[in-house]
Design a protein around this motif. Structure first.
Motif, PDB file in Angstrom:
ATOM      1  N   SER A 141       1.026 -10.611   2.726  1.00  0.00           N
ATOM      2  CA  SER A 141       1.530  -9.785   1.620  1.00  0.00           C
ATOM      3  C   SER A 141       0.381  -9.187   0.805  1.00  0.00           C
ATOM      4  N   ARG A 142      -0.694  -9.978   0.636  1.00  0.00           N
ATOM      5  CA  ARG A 142      -1.830  -9.471  -0.137  1.00  0.00           C
ATOM      6  C   ARG A 142      -2.567  -8.370   0.630  1.00  0.00           C
ATOM      7  N   ILE A 143      -2.683  -8.538   1.938  1.00  0.00           N
ATOM      8  CA  ILE A 143      -3.322  -7.500   2.763  1.00  0.00           C
ATOM      9  C   ILE A 143      -2.513  -6.211   2.697  1.00  0.00           C
ATOM     10  N   LEU A 144      -1.179  -6.341   2.775  1.00  0.00           N
ATOM     11  CA  LEU A 144      -0.308  -5.168   2.672  1.00  0.00           C
ATOM     12  C   LEU A 144      -0.458  -4.505   1.311  1.00  0.00           C
ATOM     13  N   THR A 145      -0.551  -5.304   0.256  1.00  0.00           N
ATOM     14  CA  THR A 145      -0.732  -4.767  -1.097  1.00  0.00           C
ATOM     15  C   THR A 145      -2.056  -4.015  -1.211  1.00  0.00           C
ATOM     16  N   ILE A 146      -3.122  -4.581  -0.628  1.00  0.00           N
ATOM     17  CA  ILE A 146      -4.434  -3.921  -0.647  1.00  0.00           C
ATOM     18  C   ILE A 146      -4.356  -2.577   0.069  1.00  0.00           C
ATOM     19  N   GLY A 147      -3.718  -2.573   1.259  1.00  0.00           N
ATOM     20  CA  GLY A 147      -3.584  -1.331   2.027  1.00  0.00           C
ATOM     21  C   GLY A 147      -2.815  -0.267   1.265  1.00  0.00           C
ATOM     22  N   LEU A 148      -1.689  -0.662   0.657  1.00  0.00           N
ATOM     23  CA  LEU A 148      -0.891   0.299  -0.119  1.00  0.00           C
ATOM     24  C   LEU A 148      -1.652   0.763  -1.357  1.00  0.00           C
ATOM     25  N   GLY A 149      -2.446  -0.132  -1.937  1.00  0.00           N
ATOM     26  CA  GLY A 149      -3.257   0.251  -3.092  1.00  0.00           C
ATOM     27  C   GLY A 149      -4.295   1.305  -2.741  1.00  0.00           C
ATOM     28  N   ILE A 150      -4.943   1.135  -1.585  1.00  0.00           N
ATOM     29  CA  ILE A 150      -5.930   2.129  -1.127  1.00  0.00           C
ATOM     30  C   ILE A 150      -5.258   3.474  -0.890  1.00  0.00           C
ATOM     31  N   LEU A 151      -4.091   3.451  -0.240  1.00  0.00           N
ATOM     32  CA  LEU A 151      -3.348   4.688   0.029  1.00  0.00           C
ATOM     33  C   LEU A 151      -2.942   5.370  -1.273  1.00  0.00           C
ATOM     34  N   THR A 152      -2.402   4.593  -2.206  1.00  0.00           N
ATOM     35  CA  THR A 152      -1.938   5.157  -3.480  1.00  0.00           C
ATOM     36  C   THR A 152      -3.095   5.749  -4.279  1.00  0.00           C
ATOM     37  N   LYS A 153      -4.212   5.026  -4.339  1.00  0.00           N
ATOM     38  CA  LYS A 153      -5.377   5.505  -5.082  1.00  0.00           C
ATOM     39  C   LYS A 153      -5.893   6.820  -4.516  1.00  0.00           C
ATOM     40  N   SER A 154      -6.018   6.889  -3.192  1.00  0.00           N
ATOM     41  CA  SER A 154      -6.542   8.111  -2.569  1.00  0.00           C
ATOM     42  C   SER A 154      -5.572   9.271  -2.737  1.00  0.00           C
ATOM     43  N   PHE A 155      -4.283   9.004  -2.544  1.00  0.00           N
ATOM     44  CA  PHE A 155      -3.273  10.071  -2.640  1.00  0.00           C
ATOM     45  C   PHE A 155      -3.210  10.633  -4.060  1.00  0.00           C
ATOM     46  N   THR A 156      -3.183   9.747  -5.046  1.00  0.00           N
ATOM     47  CA  THR A 156      -3.019  10.225  -6.432  1.00  0.00           C
ATOM     48  C   THR A 156      -4.265  10.947  -6.937  1.00  0.00           C
TER      49      THR A 156
END
Length: 312
Positions: A141-156
């Motif tokens: 779950s933490r790895i998934l959160t990290i991945g989504l965080g990277i995606l969200t940061k780059s997209f925004t």
């Protein structure tokens, strides 16, 4: 020039450039690019297939490697349509809106790669500095959160760029200097006030590349301190060896970025071909090298590849 609806002039299409000054040998350049794309796409797809199929690779390190491979595929597919059209079919025109979309995806995947490399350095930090809690710190779950965080940061952070470009008038021609669309290239043909674009661009670079690289260096400083505290030389070398693939991937990504920045800063009179070739290295070399690096330097990946060949 203003349109009938009083909106700033924007060309319907933009003209891409292959390699400046090269009037012959386009077929050989096209062949080189095709080979680079082939190695990159097949290599990264192979890494993804291995991690999915091999239970021994269902570990945090290889989940992050899968993110890196998926992102490298994104980089390759973002540039592929216009690069192949330019060099293979001599079709050098791209729609203005399509150019903005390509620009957004190229920069987004590039910034995501920096974030993924930072996450991979954190993985190595935990594995070496706190191995007993490795599995509990880097849960699925933490790895998934990290991945989504990277995606969200780059997209925004990259999302405003197409709109910042869209508001500008373009009256310095419609010829770009690459075979794909980049934000700095579009700024060279814009004739409006580009201060907002430049300032925001600098902010994004510092916020991503700058911050990520500092934390990567900090991670390795702490890793080196922990490794030097190990009594056995054999164990020290074994611990450092687990980081070699990641160090090579970091160098393959950041060295071209630093080289491009140094050329822009200190060699402003450099021929256009130098800027184009360095940009090509920055975009095409890391996606090609990463699967090769991890296949050569990581024993588990080598085992998986040999196992697949043995089954075949």
């Amino acid at each position: 020039m203003q349109g009938l609806n009083s909106s700033p002039f924007q060309p319907a299409t933009l003209q891409l450039t292959g390699i400046p000054g090269m009037h012959t040998g386009q077929a050989w350049v096209a062949l080189v690019f095709c080979i680079l794309y082939l190695i990159s796409i097949l290599g990264n797809l192979s890494i993804l297939a291995l991690v999915i199929r091999e239970p021994a690779l269902h570990q945090p390190m290889y989940y992050f490697l899968s993110m890196l491979s998926l992102n490298d595929l994104g980089v390759s597919f973002s540039t592929l349509p216009t690069v192949l059209a330019t060099f293979c079919f001599n079709d050098r025109h791209v729609g203005f809106d399509a150019c903005l979309v390509q620009m957004f995806f190229i920069h987004t995947f590039s910034f995501m790669e920096s974030g993924i490399l930072l996450a991979m350095s954190f993985d190595r930090f935990v594995a070496i500095c706190d191995p007993l809690h490795y599995a509990t710190v880097l849960t699925h779950s933490r790895i998934l959160t990290i991945g989504l965080g990277i995606l969200t940061k780059s997209f925004t952070t990259l999302f405003p760029f197409p709109f910042l470009v869209k508001r500008l008038p373009f009256c310095k021609g419609n010829v770009l200097h690459h075979s794909y669309c980049l934000h700095p290239d579009l700024m060279k043909v814009a004739c409006g006030d580009i201060h907002v674009n430049n300032i925001y661009g600098l902010f994004v670079i510092v916020f991503t590349y700058g911050v990520d690289s500092v934390f990567i260096l900090l991670s390795y400083a702490l890793i080196l301190r922990a490794v030097l505290a190990i009594a056995s030389q054999e164990q020290r070398l074994k611990a450092l060896n687990t980081c070699m693939s990641h160090i090579c991937a970091v160098l393959a990504f950041y060295v071209p970025i630093i080289a491009v920045s140094m050329i822009h800063r200190f060699w402003k009179s450099a021929p256009p071909v130098v800027h184009v070739m360095m940009s090509n290295v920055y975009l095409f070399v890391p996606p090609m090298l990463n699967p090769i690096i991890y296949s050569v330097k990581t024993r588990e990946i080598r085992r998986g590849i040999l196992k697949l060949f043995h089954k075949s």
